[in-house]
Write a protein that holds these residues in place. Structure first.
Motif, PDB file in Angstrom:
ATOM      1  N   LYS A 294       0.864  -1.065  -0.095  1.00 55.87           N
ATOM      2  CA  LYS A 294      -0.179   0.062  -0.006  1.00 55.87           C
ATOM      3  C   LYS A 294       0.756   1.320  -0.069  1.00 55.87           C
TER       4      LYS A 294
ATOM      5  N   ARG B 171       1.412  -0.947  -5.858  1.00 55.69           N
ATOM      6  CA  ARG B 171       1.213  -2.272  -5.209  1.00 55.69           C
ATOM      7  C   ARG B 171       2.455  -3.376  -5.486  1.00 55.69           C
TER       8      ARG B 171
ATOM      9  N   SER C 215      -2.393  -7.775 -12.969  1.00 58.69           N
ATOM     10  CA  SER C 215      -2.020  -7.952 -11.558  1.00 58.69           C
ATOM     11  C   SER C 215      -1.183  -9.161 -11.401  1.00 58.69           C
TER      12      SER C 215
ATOM     13  N   GLU D 268      -2.484 -12.902 -11.477  1.00 53.86           N
ATOM     14  CA  GLU D 268      -3.677 -13.030 -10.394  1.00 53.86           C
ATOM     15  C   GLU D 268      -5.038 -12.965 -10.832  1.00 53.86           C
ATOM     16  N   GLU D 269      -5.135 -11.792 -11.602  1.00 51.13           N
ATOM     17  CA  GLU D 269      -6.569 -11.561 -11.882  1.00 51.13           C
ATOM     18  C   GLU D 269      -6.944 -12.167 -13.561  1.00 51.13           C
ATOM     19  N   ASP D 270      -6.068 -12.943 -13.833  1.00 46.74           N
ATOM     20  CA  ASP D 270      -6.338 -13.453 -15.204  1.00 46.74           C
ATOM     21  C   ASP D 270      -6.183 -14.990 -15.455  1.00 46.74           C
TER      22      ASP D 270
ATOM     23  N   ARG E 175      -3.776 -17.052 -15.451  1.00 48.46           N
ATOM     24  CA  ARG E 175      -2.798 -17.593 -16.321  1.00 48.46           C
ATOM     25  C   ARG E 175      -1.353 -17.238 -15.771  1.00 48.46           C
TER      26      ARG E 175
ATOM     27  N   GLU F 170      -6.493 -17.255  -9.529  1.00 49.75           N
ATOM     28  CA  GLU F 170      -5.601 -16.729  -8.864  1.00 49.75           C
ATOM     29  C   GLU F 170      -4.271 -17.579  -8.599  1.00 49.75           C
TER      30      GLU F 170
ATOM     31  N   LEU G 174       0.426  -7.024   8.345  1.00 48.93           N
ATOM     32  CA  LEU G 174      -0.566  -6.557   9.031  1.00 48.93           C
ATOM     33  C   LEU G 174      -0.169  -5.560  10.262  1.00 48.93           C
TER      34      LEU G 174
END
Lengths: 391, 329
Positions: free
Chosen positions: B39, B61, B103, B121-123, B125, B145, B298
Motif C-alpha cells: 500500500k 502495489r 495483476s 493473479e486476476e487473469d 494464467r 488466482e 498487518l
C-alpha cells in the motif's frame, strides 16, 4: 496463436490426466429458484429512482463451478449446473424430484424462507442435500432437517457480529427500532438476543410506521421516535428500507445508525480488500458484466464451491461419501475471508466471518479480536452448540 | 531556491553511498535490504544497520522481488499497474518497467535470465515474458488466482500454484503446456525446492499444512502441520518459505499465527517457533544465513531473526503492508 496452442496443450494434458487418476464422469448440481423472486427485483423507490440494481445470485453459483472446473478436470470430473425455477410449492417440490431422478444429489436453494421450509420438509425422504444459500431466517436452522445445510449467514450470526463490534467500541446503550414487516421483528429479536448475550443495554425498543399521519407522529417521525431516551446508537431493523434511508443524520441525538442502514453486517461486501477478496469481486464483475458481489452472491458461490470441493476431495461420485465429506471437518472451503470454512454439525450452518461495512468500506470483520471460543472462534457467531435446540 | 543543510548532507551521503555502491563490482553485495510495501507503493531500502536509507517510489502495489544473478538489477512485480519495475541496485532508481498481464504477483527467472514466468493473479494464467523483446511468448491458462512460481534449476520444469483451484500445475516450459495438475491442500501459495531437487514444498494457507511433493512421482508424499503452542490449527495460515543452502533447515511463515517455524528439513521436526509480527508472510535469509528477515503485512513492520539463537532480534517499522524482503549480500 500462442494462446491457442497453449490452450490445446492444456486440454491434451487434461485428457491424459483424466484417464490416469479417476475414471469419473460428469456431475450435475441443481439450482432451485423462485420465478420472479421479489428479492431480486431492482430496488426502486418513489418515482422509480433505483437505489440498488437488480441482483441475480445464480451468477455466484456459476462462478463457483467455473472457478473450480479446472480442479474437477484434474481428477477427471466435470461439473455443470441445472437451473430450475418454479412459482409455487408444488412446482418447486416437483423440480427437486426431477433433479433427483436425473441423478442430481446436491441442490443449491435460492428461495425465501417460507418456501424453503416447505421444500425441505417435502423432500426429506429424497437422496438429496439442499444448501440454503439466501435465506437468513433463524427458524430454518432449528428445524433440523437432515437434508438441509446453510451457506447463507443467519440473522443471529449477523446480529452477533454487530454486537461484538458495539461491545468492542463500548457503545453499549442501544435504541432498537423495527418496522411493520414480519422480517423486521425477526431481525430485531435476533439482535436483542445477541445483545443480551454480550450484555448490552437495550434503552428502548420501538416500532416505526411509514406515513406522515400527524396523529401517529411519535412512530413515523425520525426525530420523535428517537427522542425521550438516552442511547449510544440506534439499531434499525427495516427490511423494506424506506424508513431507514431517512434515519441516519435525522435522529434526535447525534448518534450512529446500524443494522439495515448505516453500518451493515453481511456475508460479503464488494469493497473488501483483504485475503484476495478483491480478486473475487473483480472476477464476479467480469462474470456479470459489472455487477458488484453481494452477500447472496457470495453464499451461492460458496455453496457451489463446497459441493465441487467435496466431490473432488472425497474423490468419489457416491452421494453418501460426498455428503459425509461435506458435513465433516475435513471440508475446508476457502471463501476469501482469510480462514477455512465448513458446516457446523449441529445446525448445518456454514461457519464464516461476517463483514461490517458502510456503503463503501469494510469497517471490521467479525469474529473480532478478543472474542474467544473453546473450539473455533467462528462459533462466537450464531447459535452455539450448547444453546442449540431443534424445534 | 533554498537548500536545507540537512538535505545537502543527505545528498552528500547519497552521493558517497552511490560511489561506494558502484565501486566493488557489486558481486560482494551492498548489504542493502529491500522491502516492498503493497500500500506504500514503494521499496524501502535499509542498510546493514537497519537504517532506512531510501524509499524508492514504484508502480502501484509492489509485491514479489528478485535480483538478477549479478545483483545489479532488482525486479519488482507491481500488481495494480500491471508491470514489473526494474530498479538499478547501484543508483536505487527505477530504470525500467516491463508490461505484464493483469495483476502480476509472483515471478521467477529462467536460468539464463532471458525470460521470466509471472503469475497474473486476476487473469488465471501464467505468462512467459521474453526480457529482450518484452513480448509474452507463452500464455498458460491456470486455475484462478495463480500465485507461487518456481523454475527448476535445470530449466526443464515450471511449477505454479492456483489459490482457488487448490492445485499445483506442472508446466513444460518447452511447449508452454500444463503436463500435470496435482491436487493439494486449500489455497496453495508458495513453493520451494530442496537443493537436491527431490522435494517440492507447497504452503497451503487455509488447510494450515505444507504438502511435500515428490518431484519424481509428482505425488504428495507427506503433509505437515505446524501449530505453535497456544494456537489452533485454523489460526495457522502458512505462506512464505526459505531454505538454507545445504537444505538442512526450512523457515516457514505462519501468517495469522504471527510466528515463523524453523524446521529440520529431514526429520520435519520444529526446531523453534519464533514470534514475529502480525500476518507474517515472506521470508528471506542472508547469504551467510546468520539472519532471516520476515515481512509482517498487518503490523507494517519487518522482524529480524537471528538464526544462531533462533530468536527475534528486533522489529522495525517499514511502511504500509510490507509484502516481500530481499537482501543484497
Amino acid at each position: 496463436m500462442t494462446r491457442c496452442l497453449a490452450a490445446i496443450g492444456l486440454l491434451l494434458a487434461f485428457a491424459v490426466q483424466a484417464g490416469a487418476t479417476f475414471a469419473g464422469g460428469s456431475v450435475t448440481i441443481g439450482y432451485l429458484g423462485l420465478s420472479d423472486d421479489p428479492r431480486y427485483q431492482p430496488d426502486l423507490v418513489y418515482t422509480r429512482i433505483e437505489i440498488n440494481p437488480p441482483d441475480d445470485p445464480t451468477f455466484g453459483a456459476k462462478m463457483g463451478v467455473d472457478d473450480l472446473g479446472i480442479i474437477g478436470q484434474a481428477v477427471g470430473m466435470s461439473f455443470t449446473l441445472d437451473f430450475e425455477k418454479a412459482a409455487d410449492i408444488t412446482g418447486l417440490v416437483d423440480a427437486v424430484r426431477r433433479m433427483v431422478a436425473a441423478g442430481e444429489h446436491f441442490v443449491i436453494v435460492d428461495l425465501p424462507a417460507s418456501l424453503l421450509d416447505q421444500v425441505a420438509a417435502l423432500t426429506r425422504d429424497q437422496p438429496v442435500t439442499l444448501i440454503n444459500a439466501t435465506a437468513p431466517d433463524d427458524y430454518l436452522r432449528t428445524r433440523c432437517y437432515p437434508n438441509l445445510l446453510h451457506s447463507a449467514a443467519s440473522d443471529r450470526m449477523l446480529a452477533d457480529a454487530m454486537v461484538q463490534y458495539l461491545r468492542t467500541q463500548n457503545w453499549t446503550r442501544v435504541l432498537v427500532l423495527y418496522g411493520e414487516e414480519k422480517r423486521d421483528k425477526e431481525i430485531a429479536d435476533a439482535f436483542t438476543a445477541a445483545a443480551q448475550r454480550l450484555r448490552l443495554d437495550i434503552a428502548d425498543t420501538r416500532q416505526f410506521t411509514l406515513a406522515t399521519d400527524p396523529a401517529n407522529r411519535e412512530q413515523n417521525n425520525a426525530k420523535l421516535i428517537t427522542g425521550g431516551a438516552d442511547y449510544d446508537l440506534v439499531f434499525l431493523a427495516d427490511s423494506f428500507g424506506e424508513f431507514g434511508r431517512y434515519l441516519p443524520y435525522a435522529t434526535q441525538l447525534p448518534r450512529p445508525v446500524v443494522g439495515t442502514a448505516g453500518l451493515v453486517a453481511s456475508a460479503w461486501h464488494w469493497s473488501a480488500d483483504h485475503d484476495s477478496a478483491t480478486q473475487v469481486t473483480l472476477r464476479f464483475g467480469r462474470f456479470t458484466n459489472g455487477l458488484r458481489m453481494t452477500g447472496h452472491d457470495w453464499s451461492t458461490w460458496m455453496a457451489a464451491k463446497a459441493i465441487v470441493t467435496s466431490y473432488v476431495k472425497a474423490n468419489s461420485e457416491d452421494f453418501k461419501k460426498v455428503d459425509a465429506f461435506m458435513r465433516s471437518n475435513r471440508l475446508r472451503v476457502d471463501g476469501s475471508k482469510g480462514v477455512s470454512m465448513n458446516f457446523r454439525p449441529w445446525d448445518g450452518q456454514l461457519r464464516m466471518p461476517i463483514m461490517l461495512s458502510t456503503s463503501n468500506a469494510v469497517i471490521d470483520v467479525a469474529p473480532l479480536e478478543g472474542f474467544l471460543h473453546q473450539t473455533n472462534v467462528l462459533d462466537t457467531l450464531g447459535t452455539d452448540e450448547p444453546e442449540f435446540k431443534c424445534q | 531556491m533554498t537548500v536545507h543543510p540537512r538535505s545537502l548532507l543527505a545528498s552528500a551521503a547519497a552521493l558517497i553511498l552511490a560511489l561506494f555502491l558502484t565501486l566493488p563490482a557489486v558481486a560482494a553485495g551492498t548489504g542493502l535490504i529491500f522491502v516492498s510495501t503493497e500500500k506504500g507503493n514503494e521499496i524501502v531500502v535499509l542498510d546493514k544497520d537497519y537504517t532506512i536509507v531510501k524509499r524508492i517510489p514504484t508502480s502501484r502495489r509492489p509485491r514479489d522481488m528478485h535480483f538478477n544473478a549479478a545483483h545489479t538489477l532488482l525486479y519488482v512485480a507491481c500488481g495494480d499497474d500491471d508491470s514489473i519495475d526494474v530498479i538499478d541496485v547501484a543508483t536505487l532508481e527505477v530504470v525500467d518497467s516491463i508490461p505484464t498481464g493483469p495483476s502480476p504477483e509472483v515471478f521467477a527467472f529462467t536460468g539464463d535470465e532471458s525470460a521470466i514466468y509471472v503469475s497474473d493473479e486476476e487473469d488465471s494464467r501464467v505468462e512467459r515474458i521474453d526480457l529482450t523483446s518484452r513480448i509474452s511468448t507463452q500464455d498458460i491458462p491456470t486455475g484462478a488466482e495463480p500465485e507461487g512460481i518456481l523454475v527448476t534449476p535445470d530449466g526443464k520444469t515450471v511449477y505454479a500454484t492456483s489459490e482457488v483451484a487448490d492445485m499445483v500445475h506442472v508446466i513444460d516450459p518447452a511447449s508452454g503446456a500444463v503436463t500435470k495438475n496435482i491436487v493439494v491442500g486449500t489455497r496453495p501459495r508458495r513453493l520451494i525446492l530442496t537443493p537436491d531437487g527431490s522435494e517440492l514444498w507447497v504452503s497451503c494457507e487455509l488447510s494450515s499444512e505444507i504438502d511435500i511433493i515428490d518431484t519424481k512421482t509428482l505425488e504428495i508424499k507427506d503433509s505437515l502441520t505446524f501449530v505453535p503452542p497456544g494456537f489452533r490449527e485454523e489460526d495457522v495460515t502458512p505462506v512464505g518459505m526459505a531454505i538454507t543452502r545445504d537444505g538442512s533447515k526450512i523457515l516457514l511463515s505462519l501468517g495469522r499465527a504471527n510466528h515463523i517455524a524453523i524446521i529440520d528439513a529431514h526429520t520435519h521436526d520444529v526446531l523453534k517457533y519464533v514470534l514475529v509480527g502480525k500476518r507474517a508472510w515472506s521470508i528471506d535469509l542472508s547469504k551467510d544465513e546468520k539472519i532471516a528477515i520476515v515481512a509482517n503485512g498487518l503490523s507494517d513492520d519487518i522482524t529480524i531473526v537471528d538464526m544462531a539463537s533462533m530468536s527475534a532480534v528486533k522489529s522495525l517499522p517499514i511502511g504500509r503492508v510490507p509484502h516481500s524482503v530481499v537482501i543484497d549480500d
